[in-house]
Design a protein around this motif. Structure first.
Motif, short mmCIF file in Angstrom:
data_model
loop_
_atom_site.label_atom_id
_atom_site.label_comp_id
_atom_site.label_asym_id
_atom_site.label_seq_id
_atom_site.Cartn_x
_atom_site.Cartn_y
_atom_site.Cartn_z
N HIS A 100 0.81 -1.22 0.00
CA HIS A 100 0.00 0.00 0.00
C HIS A 100 0.84 1.27 0.00
O HIS A 100 0.43 2.29 -0.53
N PHE A 101 2.03 1.21 0.59
CA PHE A 101 2.93 2.36 0.64
C PHE A 101 3.57 2.60 -0.73
O PHE A 101 3.66 3.74 -1.19
N CYS A 102 4.04 1.54 -1.36
CA CYS A 102 4.75 1.66 -2.64
C CYS A 102 3.80 1.94 -3.80
O CYS A 102 4.19 2.59 -4.78
N VAL A 103 2.58 1.44 -3.71
CA VAL A 103 1.56 1.65 -4.75
C VAL A 103 0.28 2.08 -4.02
O VAL A 103 -0.62 1.27 -3.79
N PRO A 104 0.20 3.35 -3.64
CA PRO A 104 -0.92 3.82 -2.83
C PRO A 104 -2.26 3.75 -3.55
O PRO A 104 -2.37 4.08 -4.74
N THR A 105 -3.28 3.35 -2.81
CA THR A 105 -4.63 3.23 -3.37
C THR A 105 -5.13 4.56 -3.92
O THR A 105 -5.71 4.59 -5.00
N PHE A 106 -4.89 5.65 -3.21
CA PHE A 106 -5.40 6.94 -3.68
C PHE A 106 -4.77 7.34 -5.02
O PHE A 106 -5.39 8.07 -5.80
N MET A 107 -3.58 6.84 -5.31
CA MET A 107 -2.96 7.11 -6.61
C MET A 107 -3.50 6.15 -7.67
O MET A 107 -3.71 6.54 -8.82
N LEU A 108 -3.72 4.90 -7.28
CA LEU A 108 -4.33 3.94 -8.21
C LEU A 108 -5.72 4.39 -8.63
O LEU A 108 -6.11 4.21 -9.79
N ASP A 126 8.57 -4.23 -9.14
CA ASP A 126 8.76 -5.33 -10.08
C ASP A 126 7.43 -5.99 -10.45
O ASP A 126 6.37 -5.65 -9.91
N TYR A 127 7.49 -6.92 -11.39
CA TYR A 127 6.29 -7.54 -11.93
C TYR A 127 5.47 -8.23 -10.85
O TYR A 127 4.25 -8.02 -10.76
N ASP A 128 6.10 -9.06 -10.03
CA ASP A 128 5.37 -9.81 -9.00
C ASP A 128 4.69 -8.87 -8.01
O ASP A 128 3.56 -9.12 -7.58
N PHE A 129 5.37 -7.80 -7.64
CA PHE A 129 4.82 -6.83 -6.70
C PHE A 129 3.62 -6.13 -7.33
O PHE A 129 2.56 -6.00 -6.69
N LYS A 132 0.62 -8.58 -7.56
CA LYS A 132 -0.01 -8.78 -6.25
C LYS A 132 -0.78 -7.54 -5.82
O LYS A 132 -1.90 -7.65 -5.31
N ARG A 133 -0.22 -6.37 -6.04
CA ARG A 133 -0.90 -5.13 -5.61
C ARG A 133 -2.17 -4.92 -6.41
O ARG A 133 -3.20 -4.52 -5.85
N LEU A 134 -2.14 -5.18 -7.70
CA LEU A 134 -3.36 -5.02 -8.50
C LEU A 134 -4.40 -6.06 -8.12
O LEU A 134 -5.60 -5.78 -8.12
N GLU A 135 -3.96 -7.24 -7.77
CA GLU A 135 -4.88 -8.28 -7.30
C GLU A 135 -5.55 -7.82 -6.01
O GLU A 135 -6.77 -7.95 -5.84
#
Length: 154
Positions: A100-108, A126-129, A132-135
């Protein structure tokens, strides 16, 4: 509707002037939070206001920073004297924090029609991260199980 963690990260970032992906820089964030980043040969850890990272590629360092800053901001105490189950809990929490820190929801939430590769580029993960974050992100909207992401490698 955001979770408590998503609200926390939104408040944290906006309080230090971080509002778009291009501003997600570990050195700037560390300075604004009063944290010093040091580099070690083989260990990641947090002690007082120091976060130790292993020199690596920029993406791995950013993801590791997200994990360690999660410990810094949300945990106290020394894991050396903790029960294994409590250590496992803290590690799970720090991993979840990092997503959540590296790919914040409010930015998504501001993005439209994006792919895993877009997330990798925008958020420097990276791809795996990114996968997982999009999932995690899409599972908030679809309670019927995990979304399956399929993309062809270029």
């Amino acid at each position: 509707m955001y979770t408590h963690l998503e609200d926390y990260i939104y408040e944290l970032y906006t309080s230090i002037g971080i509002e778009i992906p291009v501003n997600l820089d570990k050195q700037i964030i560390a300075k604004k939070l009063g944290v010093e980043i040091i580099y070690e040969e083989d260990k990641l850890f947090r002690f007082d206001n120091e976060i130790s990272l292993i020199r690596s590629d920029v993406r791995q360092e950013w993801m590791d920073f997200g994990h360690e800053i999660g410990h810094y901001l949300r945990h106290c105490g020394c894991q050396l004297n903790m029960h294994r189950l409590f250590i496992d809990l803290q590690e799970w929490q720090a991993n979840n924090f990092a997503y959540h820190f590296c790919v914040p929801t409010f930015m998504l939430d501001k993005l439209y029609n994006y792919t895993i590769y877009d997330i990798m580029q925008l958020f420097n993960v990276d791809y795996d991260f990114a996968y997982k974050r999009l999932e995690m992100y899409t599972n908030k909207f679809y309670s019927g199980g995990s979304m399956k992401w399929t993309y062809q490698l270029n």
